[in-house]
Design an enzyme around this catalytic site. Sequence first.
Site, PDB file in Angstrom:
ATOM      1  N   HIS A 190      24.504  34.405  53.959  1.00 32.93           N
ATOM      2  CA  HIS A 190      23.094  34.652  53.604  1.00 32.93           C
ATOM      3  C   HIS A 190      22.675  36.128  53.666  1.00 32.93           C
ATOM      4  O   HIS A 190      22.160  36.681  52.720  1.00 32.93           O
ATOM      5  CB  HIS A 190      22.161  33.898  54.570  1.00 32.93           C
ATOM      6  CG  HIS A 190      22.430  32.452  54.712  1.00 32.93           C
ATOM      7  ND1 HIS A 190      22.045  31.528  53.781  1.00 32.93           N
ATOM      8  CD2 HIS A 190      23.033  31.755  55.704  1.00 32.93           C
ATOM      9  CE1 HIS A 190      22.378  30.317  54.185  1.00 32.93           C
ATOM     10  NE2 HIS A 190      22.986  30.424  55.352  1.00 32.93           N
TER      11      HIS A 190
HETATM   12  C1  BDR Z   1      19.306  32.832  58.094  1.00 30.79           C
HETATM   13  O1  BDR Z   1      19.233  32.182  59.361  1.00 30.79           O
HETATM   14  C2  BDR Z   1      20.087  32.794  60.278  1.00 30.79           C
HETATM   15  O2  BDR Z   1      20.734  31.856  61.081  1.00 30.79           O
HETATM   16  C3  BDR Z   1      21.045  33.631  59.458  1.00 30.79           C
HETATM   17  O3  BDR Z   1      21.469  34.765  60.196  1.00 30.79           O
HETATM   18  C4  BDR Z   1      20.235  34.017  58.264  1.00 30.79           C
HETATM   19  O4  BDR Z   1      19.485  35.181  58.491  1.00 30.79           O
HETATM   20  C5  BDR Z   1      19.760  31.822  57.070  1.00 30.79           C
HETATM   21  O5  BDR Z   1      18.848  30.774  56.983  1.00 30.79           O
END
Ligand code: BDR
Length: 320
Positions: A251
Site C-alpha cells: 500500500h
Molecule cells: C494502511 O494500513 C496500514 O496497516 C498500512 O501500513 C497502510 O498504511 C493500509 O490500509
Amino acid sequence: MQRILIDTDPGVDDALAILLAMLSPELHIEAITTVCGNVPVTQGTENLLRILGVLNLEDFPLIAQGEAQPLVKPLVTAAHVHGDDGLGNVSQLRNADGSPLYPPANTSISSTSGVDIILEMVTRYADELTLVALGPLTNIAKAIRKDPAKMQGLQKIVVMGGAFEEYGNVTTTAEFNIFVDPHAAQEVFHANIPIDIAPLDATHQVVLTGERLHAETDRRSDRVSQFLKDATQSCMEFYRQHVGFWGFHIHDALPIGMLTRPDYFESVAADVQVETEGTLTSGMTVTDLRPERRHPNPNAQVCIKVAAEAFLDHFFARLQ
Ligand code: BDR
Ligand code: CA
C-alpha cells in the site's frame, strides 16, 4: 528534485515506501515524522531507525516523533498483520555474535514534536514541500489546527488511505489509516490543501506475491534484499491465512510511486467525506465517482488505476 516530508506509522509496507523514497534520486526526504497507527508511536520511531539503518546513509533526514493517540478514538493497532514489533519481528533477529541483525541507525531524534517539525518544514520550504502521509492523519490534522495558514504553504499532501469502490480492510467499509483517526482525516480533507489519495481501490491492484519477492531477492546478497525477505515473512503468512494468497499489498509504496512515476497512475477529481460517527461505517470514505455526479468543488484527486506490473518493476529497480 522534490522536497518531501514523510509522515508514517512504520509498518512493513511503510518500510518499503521509506526505502523506495530514500533510494529515489528525484526525491529529497527533508524529514520523517512518526505517528501512532500500526504500532504505538514509540515503537514506530524505533522501527523507523531500524529501517534507515538498512541503508548506508551519511546524511539523515530530520526525524521527529509525533502523536501517540488519535484525535478522538482510542488507538487501534495492527500488530496481527505487521508482527509484534510492527516490522515482521526483525528486531528479534541476531548475528552469530548475538548483536542485532538490524540495529537502529545511529542518528538522533529531534526534541521537537512531529507536529511542530511539520510546521517548521512547511515554513522553511513554503510552496515547495510535498507531505506524504502513510499512516493515520493525526499529526497533520493537529498541525492544521495549530496553524492553518502556514499549512496552506504545502504544495500538496499525498495520502495512502480510504476505500471507495472497494471493501475496507479493517471493517467492511473502512481502510485502516482512516479508521484509526477518521476525525483527523475529515479535517485534513477539508483544509483546502491539494490532496492526492491512493486508496485501497488502487493499492489492491498491486499484488506483490511471495514468488516475485523471492525471485527478485534470492539472487542478491545486499542488506536491502535481506531486509525485504526478513521483514515481509510474517505479513505474507498473514495474507496466506486470511486474505487467500502468499504475498501482500505494498500500500504505502504507492504514494511514493505517484511522485516518482506519475505516468503509472490515473486519478479522478472527487469530493471526499469521512464518516466519523457511524456505528457500522466509522472511518468510511464517501464519494460519488460517477461522471454524471461529479462534484463542482472536488477536494481531492483519487487514484483509481495503476499500471501495476510497471510499478512493481520500478519498485524493484529502485531497491537494487
Ligand atoms: C494502511 O494500513 C496500514 O496497516 C498500512 O501500513 C497502510 O498504511 C493500509 O490500509
Ligand atoms: Ca502505514
